[in-house]
Design a protein around this motif. Structure first.
Motif, PDB file in Angstrom:
ATOM      1  N   ARG A  24      45.653  33.204  50.848  1.00  0.00           N
ATOM      2  CA  ARG A  24      45.396  32.885  49.433  1.00  0.00           C
ATOM      3  C   ARG A  24      44.003  33.316  49.006  1.00  0.00           C
ATOM      4  O   ARG A  24      43.820  33.852  47.909  1.00  0.00           O
ATOM      5  CB  ARG A  24      45.595  31.393  49.183  1.00  0.00           C
ATOM      6  CG  ARG A  24      47.057  31.013  49.081  1.00  0.00           C
ATOM      7  CD  ARG A  24      47.249  29.574  48.663  1.00  0.00           C
ATOM      8  NE  ARG A  24      47.066  28.736  49.841  1.00  0.00           N
ATOM      9  CZ  ARG A  24      46.432  27.580  49.856  1.00  0.00           C
ATOM     10  NH1 ARG A  24      45.910  27.096  48.767  1.00  0.00           N
ATOM     11  NH2 ARG A  24      46.312  26.883  50.962  1.00  0.00           N
ATOM     12  N   LEU A  27      43.931  37.154  48.863  1.00  0.00           N
ATOM     13  CA  LEU A  27      44.743  37.669  47.759  1.00  0.00           C
ATOM     14  C   LEU A  27      43.897  37.734  46.498  1.00  0.00           C
ATOM     15  O   LEU A  27      43.878  38.750  45.790  1.00  0.00           O
ATOM     16  CB  LEU A  27      45.980  36.794  47.538  1.00  0.00           C
ATOM     17  CG  LEU A  27      46.893  37.171  46.373  1.00  0.00           C
ATOM     18  CD1 LEU A  27      47.410  38.596  46.519  1.00  0.00           C
ATOM     19  CD2 LEU A  27      48.046  36.183  46.282  1.00  0.00           C
ATOM     20  N   LYS A  31      42.434  41.334  44.621  1.00  0.00           N
ATOM     21  CA  LYS A  31      42.565  41.629  43.184  1.00  0.00           C
ATOM     22  C   LYS A  31      41.198  41.827  42.545  1.00  0.00           C
ATOM     23  O   LYS A  31      41.018  42.710  41.706  1.00  0.00           O
ATOM     24  CB  LYS A  31      43.335  40.514  42.494  1.00  0.00           C
ATOM     25  CG  LYS A  31      44.794  40.441  42.919  1.00  0.00           C
ATOM     26  CD  LYS A  31      45.490  39.244  42.301  1.00  0.00           C
ATOM     27  CE  LYS A  31      46.929  39.134  42.749  1.00  0.00           C
ATOM     28  NZ  LYS A  31      47.599  37.955  42.170  1.00  0.00           N
ATOM     29  N   HIS A  38      49.880  43.778  41.358  1.00  0.00           N
ATOM     30  CA  HIS A  38      51.271  43.743  41.808  1.00  0.00           C
ATOM     31  C   HIS A  38      51.375  44.140  43.277  1.00  0.00           C
ATOM     32  O   HIS A  38      52.136  43.539  44.047  1.00  0.00           O
ATOM     33  CB  HIS A  38      52.138  44.658  40.938  1.00  0.00           C
ATOM     34  CG  HIS A  38      53.573  44.682  41.342  1.00  0.00           C
ATOM     35  ND1 HIS A  38      54.403  43.598  41.173  1.00  0.00           N
ATOM     36  CD2 HIS A  38      54.314  45.639  41.937  1.00  0.00           C
ATOM     37  CE1 HIS A  38      55.605  43.898  41.642  1.00  0.00           C
ATOM     38  NE2 HIS A  38      55.575  45.139  42.108  1.00  0.00           N
ATOM     39  N   ASP A  41      50.187  41.271  45.421  1.00  0.00           N
ATOM     40  CA  ASP A  41      51.228  40.236  45.472  1.00  0.00           C
ATOM     41  C   ASP A  41      52.363  40.646  46.407  1.00  0.00           C
ATOM     42  O   ASP A  41      52.885  39.818  47.158  1.00  0.00           O
ATOM     43  CB  ASP A  41      51.777  39.950  44.073  1.00  0.00           C
ATOM     44  CG  ASP A  41      50.784  39.244  43.176  1.00  0.00           C
ATOM     45  OD1 ASP A  41      49.869  38.569  43.689  1.00  0.00           O
ATOM     46  OD2 ASP A  41      50.921  39.373  41.937  1.00  0.00           O
ATOM     47  N   CYS A  42      52.735  41.916  46.386  1.00  0.00           N
ATOM     48  CA  CYS A  42      53.792  42.412  47.286  1.00  0.00           C
ATOM     49  C   CYS A  42      53.386  42.240  48.742  1.00  0.00           C
ATOM     50  O   CYS A  42      54.171  41.765  49.564  1.00  0.00           O
ATOM     51  CB  CYS A  42      54.096  43.878  47.007  1.00  0.00           C
ATOM     52  SG  CYS A  42      55.024  44.166  45.496  1.00  0.00           S
TER      53      CYS A  42
END
Length: 67
Positions: A24, A27, A31, A38, A41-42
């Motif tokens: 988390r 991630l 970004k 996207h 997230d993938c």
């Protein structure tokens, strides 16, 4: 190594190792450093991203194959 490449590598590792907390955190960092949202997230859900840059794609494929 550029930050966005490093974050792709860390995101692949934390996802494959099912390390929820660091996944988390990285991630968000991926970004923030410019990885396509996207695509990040993938990677985080274990699917193959389609919109990575050339160098990010190489890092993703290398880490996926290595692990």
């Amino acid at each position: 190594m550029p930050e966005h490449i490093k974050e792709v590598v860390i995101l692949v590792c934390t996802t494959l190792w099912q390390a929820e907390f660091p996944r988390r955190i990285h991630l968000k960092r991926a970004k923030a450093t410019g990885v396509d949202a996207h695509s990040a997230d993938c990677i985080a859900v274990g699917t193959t991203p389609k919109a990575l840059g050339e160098k990010e794609q190489v890092a993703y494929e290398f880490c996926s194959a290595l692990l």
